[in-house]
Design a protein around this motif. Structure first.
Motif, short mmCIF file in Angstrom:
data_model
loop_
_atom_site.label_atom_id
_atom_site.label_comp_id
_atom_site.label_asym_id
_atom_site.label_seq_id
_atom_site.Cartn_x
_atom_site.Cartn_y
_atom_site.Cartn_z
N ARG A 170 48.18 48.81 38.48
CA ARG A 170 48.77 50.14 38.72
C ARG A 170 47.76 51.08 39.34
NH1 ARG A 170 51.78 54.17 35.24
NH2 ARG A 170 53.08 54.74 37.01
N ARG A 171 46.50 50.99 38.86
CA ARG A 171 45.47 51.86 39.46
C ARG A 171 45.28 51.56 40.94
NH1 ARG A 171 42.67 51.15 34.51
NH2 ARG A 171 41.53 49.41 35.42
N LEU A 172 45.55 50.32 41.33
CA LEU A 172 45.43 49.95 42.75
C LEU A 172 46.64 50.45 43.55
CD1 LEU A 172 44.17 46.25 42.67
CD2 LEU A 172 42.92 48.30 43.39
N GLY A 173 47.57 51.10 42.87
CA GLY A 173 48.72 51.65 43.58
C GLY A 173 49.87 50.67 43.76
N LYS A 174 49.77 49.51 43.12
CA LYS A 174 50.89 48.57 43.18
C LYS A 174 52.04 49.10 42.32
CE LYS A 174 47.82 45.48 44.74
NZ LYS A 174 47.72 45.28 46.19
N ARG A 175 53.26 48.77 42.69
CA ARG A 175 54.37 49.00 41.78
C ARG A 175 54.50 47.78 40.90
NH1 ARG A 175 58.03 53.00 42.39
NH2 ARG A 175 57.35 54.41 44.01
N VAL A 176 54.46 47.99 39.62
CA VAL A 176 54.43 46.85 38.69
C VAL A 176 55.74 46.74 37.91
CG1 VAL A 176 53.27 45.85 36.69
CG2 VAL A 176 51.93 47.02 38.45
N ILE A 177 56.35 45.55 37.99
CA ILE A 177 57.51 45.22 37.17
C ILE A 177 57.02 44.24 36.11
CG2 ILE A 177 59.83 44.23 37.14
CD1 ILE A 177 59.82 44.54 40.26
N SER A 178 57.14 44.60 34.84
CA SER A 178 56.69 43.67 33.79
C SER A 178 57.89 42.97 33.17
CB SER A 178 55.93 44.44 32.70
OG SER A 178 56.80 45.36 32.07
N ILE A 179 57.65 41.78 32.63
CA ILE A 179 58.63 41.12 31.74
C ILE A 179 57.88 40.87 30.44
CG2 ILE A 179 60.10 39.11 31.33
CD1 ILE A 179 60.35 38.77 34.35
N ASP A 180 58.29 41.56 29.39
CA ASP A 180 57.54 41.51 28.13
C ASP A 180 58.50 41.93 27.03
OD1 ASP A 180 55.83 42.03 25.93
OD2 ASP A 180 54.18 42.61 27.26
N LEU A 181 58.62 41.11 25.98
CA LEU A 181 59.57 41.42 24.91
C LEU A 181 59.10 42.53 23.98
CD1 LEU A 181 60.68 37.79 24.26
CD2 LEU A 181 62.29 39.68 24.45
#
Lengths: 256, 256
Positions: A170-181
């Motif tokens: 995220r700090r690199l400016g990526k958009r992050v989609i997580s999959i985590d229960l």
């Protein structure tokens, strides 16, 4: 151990047995088994099904990935062991999707094995076997990424990812989609779009929506994700389920 | 892997690394790693600290063990890997306490290794390496107990125990104290005195109280345990935490 299909927890016992096998083959590390257990507990608390709010997150994730310039999915040992086939099908539905091997406990041999498991399942050209680039501010091994994959990606789908790496992306400016229960994990909290659902259900849900949209999803900025309320919804579901289970157990428990 | 003490999850990462090592040595089985993860999930929800109600349960447990005619603690691979030292210290604080190796996945070699790990940590004369007695109504291996230990015990402390065995011990008329982070597990529901706390924190809490009471705890029937309300308190703690986190998460996340 032989499993009966009629066992009330057949599905989760089957997954467990498969993962224990993968651990014996070295595809999955001990830490991966512990992570699986955490996920199982949260899945149990979420009712072991995709909640309406997770479904919404999966639909959004499909749009984000289809509209991305350079989308990538990051694959670790657990993901390869549990869902290599789903990853291959997702790549078929989202042709620009790069698939990158990304190991927390990296050895060259494990990286090759994970890549091989992906290829056997139908993944085209897995990246990350000999990663030459680095994410800043992360300890050595965990920082390594592929110069054609995560390094240049704009949208990263990170299933079962660790918190440090999610925050670094995220700090690199990526958009992050997580999959985590776990809706309280640092990964879920840091992601732009947290999908709180079991891995194979989540990947299947994203793929279905991507197939449905096919060529119709336009480019351009992706729709906004209500990350906070997605997490709050998951926490609310867990809370309601615990209350229901508690009421049931009070009825069942006879004092002695 | 090197761990930084400043990492926000240093304690749980250290525990995880230790258990992963124990798995590589064969002390812990893959199923034990997955079980650890399930416990971690509940520890997250409880806030990763001993609740006032768990503290109360630990104090009661110390009294029960001190007053028992023949108290025993049952030790499996996870307990030996995570808390052998705490078990030895508890035995020092409660001199009558027998320590019995009790494995769900038993092989003679694993039983010997668990006993050795206990001895190295300072446990005197661990039982259960060649158990000759049986608990009725349990499948073969899991029924085996030591004729000098669990078979004749009046109070059994069972950390991280499975539900079937806990229920079987209760049917035998033993008073069962469980240590289990899941307040809805069959073990917690079946126990006379459920301690809903993380293993090392719980053993430490029981020991501290036993040391404090020293010789002053009289014999005779132990004080009653409000098992139902101990479990209800744990669920209440989780409920409040979930609500707080949900509210925080709705406020916190500015969409980007």
């Amino acid at each position: 151990m032989r499993l009966s299909r009629r066992h009330p927890r057949y599905q989760s016992l089957k997954v467990r047995a498969g993962l224990a096998d993968a651990a014996r083959r070295g595809l999955v590390v001990p830490e991966g088994l512990i992570a699986q257990g955490r996920g199982e507990a949260f899945d149990y608390l979420l009712g072991e099904r995709t909640t309406p709010s997770a479904r919404r997150a999966e639909r959004l994730a499909a749009r984000w990935l289809l509209r991305a310039r350079a989308p990538v999915i990051s694959v670790n040992g657990n993901v390869a062991a549990l869902a290599a086939r789903e990853v291959a099908l997702l790549q078929r539905a989202i042709p620009r999707l790069a698939v990158e091997v990304n190991l927390f406990h990296r050895t060259p041999r494990r990286a090759r094995e994970v890549a091989r498991a992906l290829e056997r399942a139908g993944v085209r050209r897995p990246l990350g076997v000999r990663p030459a680039a680095r994410i800043p501010h992360l300890p050595s091994d965990r920082a390594r990424v592929d110069a054609e994959g995560i390094l240049v990606a704009d949208v990263c789908l990170v299933p079962l990812e660790d918190g440090d790496r999610t925050e670094a992306l995220r700090r690199l400016g990526k958009r992050v989609i997580s999959i985590d229960l776990n809706p309280l994990s640092r990964t879920s909290l840091a992601a732009d779009l947290p999908v709180v659902d079991e891995l194979t259900r989540a990947l299947g849900g994203i793929r279905q929506e991507a197939v449905r949209l096919a060529g119709s999803a336009s480019r351009g900025p992706p729709p906004r994700a209500p990350a906070g309320s997605l997490l709050a919804d998951a926490l609310g579901t867990i809370d309601r389920r615990l209350k229901r289970e508690a009421a049931r157990s009070r009825r069942r428990r006879a004092p002695r």
